[in-house]
Structures are given as structure tokens and as C-alpha cells.
Write an enzyme that holds these catalytic residues in place. Structure first.
Site, PDB file in Angstrom:
ATOM      1  N   SER A  10     -63.139 -73.226 -11.645  1.00 50.57           N
ATOM      2  CA  SER A  10     -62.458 -72.513 -12.726  1.00 50.57           C
ATOM      3  C   SER A  10     -61.060 -73.076 -12.944  1.00 50.57           C
ATOM      4  CB  SER A  10     -62.365 -71.027 -12.384  1.00 50.57           C
ATOM      5  OG  SER A  10     -61.507 -70.398 -13.305  1.00 50.57           O
ATOM      6  N   HIS A  35     -65.469 -74.406 -15.559  1.00 54.23           N
ATOM      7  CA  HIS A  35     -65.423 -73.026 -16.047  1.00 54.23           C
ATOM      8  C   HIS A  35     -64.063 -72.784 -16.693  1.00 54.23           C
ATOM      9  CE1 HIS A  35     -66.783 -68.827 -16.015  1.00 54.23           C
ATOM     10  NE2 HIS A  35     -65.541 -68.484 -15.662  1.00 54.23           N
ATOM     11  N   ASP A  37     -61.763 -69.968 -18.501  1.00 53.56           N
ATOM     12  CA  ASP A  37     -61.564 -68.532 -18.704  1.00 53.56           C
ATOM     13  C   ASP A  37     -60.621 -68.268 -19.869  1.00 53.56           C
ATOM     14  OD1 ASP A  37     -63.050 -67.261 -16.523  1.00 53.56           O
ATOM     15  OD2 ASP A  37     -61.670 -68.351 -15.207  1.00 53.56           O
ATOM     16  N   MET A  39     -58.687 -65.366 -22.010  1.00 53.82           N
ATOM     17  CA  MET A  39     -58.236 -63.972 -21.909  1.00 53.82           C
ATOM     18  C   MET A  39     -57.287 -63.670 -23.051  1.00 53.82           C
ATOM     19  SD  MET A  39     -57.417 -63.876 -17.875  1.00 53.82           S
ATOM     20  CE  MET A  39     -58.586 -64.479 -16.650  1.00 53.82           C
ATOM     21  N   HIS A  68     -65.857 -68.808 -20.802  1.00 56.50           N
ATOM     22  CA  HIS A  68     -66.046 -67.387 -20.474  1.00 56.50           C
ATOM     23  C   HIS A  68     -65.025 -66.581 -21.277  1.00 56.50           C
ATOM     24  CE1 HIS A  68     -65.659 -64.192 -16.990  1.00 56.50           C
ATOM     25  NE2 HIS A  68     -66.148 -63.667 -18.096  1.00 56.50           N
ATOM     26  N   MET A  70     -63.193 -63.511 -22.206  1.00 63.17           N
ATOM     27  CA  MET A  70     -62.809 -62.143 -21.828  1.00 63.17           C
ATOM     28  C   MET A  70     -61.894 -61.636 -22.925  1.00 63.17           C
ATOM     29  SD  MET A  70     -62.236 -62.892 -17.805  1.00 63.17           S
ATOM     30  CE  MET A  70     -62.157 -64.647 -18.063  1.00 63.17           C
ATOM     31  N   MET A 139     -70.054 -60.670 -12.988  1.00 61.70           N
ATOM     32  CA  MET A 139     -68.707 -60.675 -12.401  1.00 61.70           C
ATOM     33  C   MET A 139     -68.789 -60.106 -10.984  1.00 61.70           C
ATOM     34  SD  MET A 139     -66.459 -61.949 -14.603  1.00 61.70           S
ATOM     35  CE  MET A 139     -65.203 -61.794 -13.356  1.00 61.70           C
ATOM     36  N   GLY A 146     -57.564 -64.586 -11.237  1.00 55.82           N
ATOM     37  CA  GLY A 146     -58.162 -65.336 -10.140  1.00 55.82           C
ATOM     38  C   GLY A 146     -57.639 -64.784  -8.816  1.00 55.82           C
ATOM     39  N   GLY A 147     -58.222 -65.259  -7.738  1.00 53.60           N
ATOM     40  CA  GLY A 147     -57.702 -64.949  -6.418  1.00 53.60           C
ATOM     41  C   GLY A 147     -58.011 -63.558  -5.891  1.00 53.60           C
ATOM     42  N   ASP A 177     -69.363 -65.044 -10.653  1.00 50.77           N
ATOM     43  CA  ASP A 177     -67.974 -65.441 -10.942  1.00 50.77           C
ATOM     44  C   ASP A 177     -66.988 -64.463 -10.325  1.00 50.77           C
ATOM     45  OD1 ASP A 177     -65.624 -66.367 -12.049  1.00 50.77           O
ATOM     46  OD2 ASP A 177     -66.098 -65.778 -14.106  1.00 50.77           O
TER      47      ASP A 177
HETATM   48  C1  DX5 Z   1     -61.720 -63.858 -13.446  1.00 54.05           C
HETATM   49  C2  DX5 Z   1     -62.311 -65.132 -13.952  1.00 54.05           C
HETATM   50  C3  DX5 Z   1     -62.792 -66.045 -12.896  1.00 54.05           C
HETATM   51  C4  DX5 Z   1     -61.697 -66.562 -11.999  1.00 54.05           C
HETATM   52  C5  DX5 Z   1     -62.306 -66.940 -10.681  1.00 54.05           C
HETATM   53  O1  DX5 Z   1     -61.420 -63.046 -14.543  1.00 54.05           O
HETATM   54  O2  DX5 Z   1     -63.430 -64.860 -14.775  1.00 54.05           O
HETATM   55  O3  DX5 Z   1     -63.511 -67.143 -13.449  1.00 54.05           O
HETATM   56  O4  DX5 Z   1     -61.023 -67.662 -12.529  1.00 54.05           O
HETATM   57  O5  DX5 Z   1     -61.275 -67.215  -9.810  1.00 54.05           O
HETATM   58  P1  DX5 Z   1     -61.425 -67.005  -8.238  1.00 54.05           P
HETATM   59  O6  DX5 Z   1     -62.501 -67.948  -7.785  1.00 54.05           O
HETATM   60  O7  DX5 Z   1     -60.073 -67.329  -7.722  1.00 54.05           O
HETATM   61  O8  DX5 Z   1     -61.820 -65.567  -8.018  1.00 54.05           O
HETATM   62 ZN    ZN Z   2     -64.644 -66.594 -15.412  1.00 51.08          ZN
END
Ligand code: DX5
Ligand code: ZN
Length: 220
Positions: A10, A35, A37, A39, A68, A70, A139, A146-147, A177
Site C-alpha cells: 500500500s 494498492h 488508497d 480518502m 481503493h 474510501m 477490511m 495505515g498502521g 486489507d
Molecule cells: C486503510 C487502508 C489500507 C492501509 C493498510 O484505510 O485501506 O490499505 O494502507 O496499511 P497497513 O498495512 O499499515 O494497515
Molecule cells: Zn486500502
């Protein structure tokens, strides 16, 4: 035949000042997809990348771009992202608007269509959309950042969606994910994930290409 399992690092966790370098390192390690993301500050509190970054990634790299979304209103983003090189566009089941129309637009514009489920959304929500889906994203954390820590109960949800797809839409890919690392990746695959997304565990510490190699080896 089971499709090969894929690793999708990601970009959200990559060094923002060195996106190109980090993706190159991930590719050296054997990353399958990237990937991406998106937002909007509404569907989730955070903001991330728009189509211009996707376009730049497409100019630099040929690997599939797994977008992805969101966002609250995905319909206006379909064409901009596909024109920017998205290979696959995933919308959330919890987004607003006519999602069947959005998925159809994704396919008519030449990309693959996916639907994502937040942790609290029942897998049955997918049912009306199954004929249009190439991928389902489960999810394994709350979307937005992330994290985060892999949620307990996430594997049960991955397995439930796998069972639904096997029965009702064989061939539809299943992606997990959030919170996936060397400890949680194997369980995702055992529960039936075809693709695992990994952000922090690829980009946040150690050597990116080695991190990818370690995770990929766990997917076999
Ligand atoms: C969260 C994202 C994920 C995220 C994953 O909203 O959809 O794709 O980047 O990051 P990690 O692997 O750090 O959880
Ligand atoms: Zn994602």
C-alpha cells in the site's frame, strides 16, 4: 484451480518524499500489485492521493494499480482514475449513490470492479452486486489510516466471504486489507484471501524489498 496469491503493497505507507524509490524497491522484492488508497476526508477523516499521483505511478510502472476508494461519492472518480491508469477500482458498500451504476461504469470504462466491506458490514450486503464484481475487499481494520492492529474476528469475516464467493461467484478475487504483517498474513491466506495488502509492514521499517520477499514467501 486456485489463482496464485498476490501481495499488494500500500502506497499510503511509502515515504511521501520518495514514492518512486519505494515502489521500485517493492517491485524488486516481487510486489504483484500496487494498492492505492483514496480518502476524501468525509467517508474517512483522512485525506490521501488523487488521480494525478495514480497517473504518475502508471507512467513510471507497469504493475496493476489497485485503487481503493474510501470516499462518500465514488461516481465522479471512476473516469478520472481509469484515465489515470487504474487497473481495478474498488468502491465501499457503505458509500452513497447508485453503486451498481458505479460498478457498471468501472467495467464499461475497461477496469475491473471491486467492492469493499468495513468491519461492521454484513457480508450479505455484497449479494446484489455479485454479478458485477471481479473482487471483494474485506477490511481487516477500520478504513482511514495505515498502521492499525489487525482486528480479531477479521479472519472469520474473510472466511465467510470466501464461502459466499465459492458458492455464488467463483473466480471473484478476495483481498484482505489492514494490519497485515508476517504474523497475520498466513491466517488471511488460510481463510481464503487471494490478495493481501500490506502498508506499514512493507514500508515503515527495515528494507522494503526484503519485507516484500518475506511476506510473499508466506503467501505460498
Ligand atoms: C486503510 C487502508 C489500507 C492501509 C493498510 O484505510 O485501506 O490499505 O494502507 O496499511 P497497513 O498495512 O499499515 O494497515
Ligand atoms: Zn486500502
Amino acid at each position: 484451480m486456485t489463482p496464485p496469491r498476490l501481495l499488494a503493497p500500500s502506497l499510503l505507507a511509502a515515504d511521501a518524499a520518495n514514492l518512486e524509490r519505494d515502489v521500485r524497491l517493492a517491485l524488486e522484492g516481487g510486489a504483484d500489485w500496487l494498492h492505492f488508497d483514496v480518502m476524501d476526508g468525509r467517508f474517512v477523516p483522512n485525506l490521501s492521493f488523487g488521480p494525478h499521483i495514480c497517473k504518475r505511478m502508471r507512467e513510471l510502472f507497469s504493475l496493476p494499480l489497485d485503487v481503493h476508494l474510501m470516499v462518500t461519492r465514488p461516481e465522479n472518480l471512476v473516469v478520472p482514475f481509469i484515465e489515470s491508469g487504474a487497473s481495478l477500482l474498488t468502491v465501499h458498500a457503505e458509500s452513497d449513490g447508485d453503486l451498481s451504476r458505479v460498478l457498471l461504469a468501472v467495467k464499461q470504462n475497461g477496469a475491473k470492479a471491486g467492492m469493499a466491506l468495513k468491519p461492521a458490514t454484513h457480508p450479505d450486503t455484497l449479494r446484489p452486486y455479485l454479478p458485477l464484481l471481479d473482487l471483494v475487499l474485506v477490511m481487516t481494520v477500520e478504513p482511514g489510516y495505515g498502521g492499525q492492529k489487525f482486528l480479531s474476528g477479521a479472519l472469520r469475516r474473510v472466511a465467510a466471504v470466501r464461502a459466499m464467493l465459492d458458492a455464488e461467484k467463483p473466480g471473484c478475487l478476495l483481498e484482505a486489507d489492514g494490519g497485515i504483517d508476517a504474523v497475520t498474513a498466513g491466517g488471511c491466506v488460510e481463510a481464503g484471501a487471494d490478495i493481501v495488502v500490506a502498508g506499514s509492514s512493507v514500508f515503515s521499517s527495515g528494507l522494503v524489498s526484503d519485507n516484500v520477499k518475506v511476506l510473499r514467501a508466506l503467501l505460498r
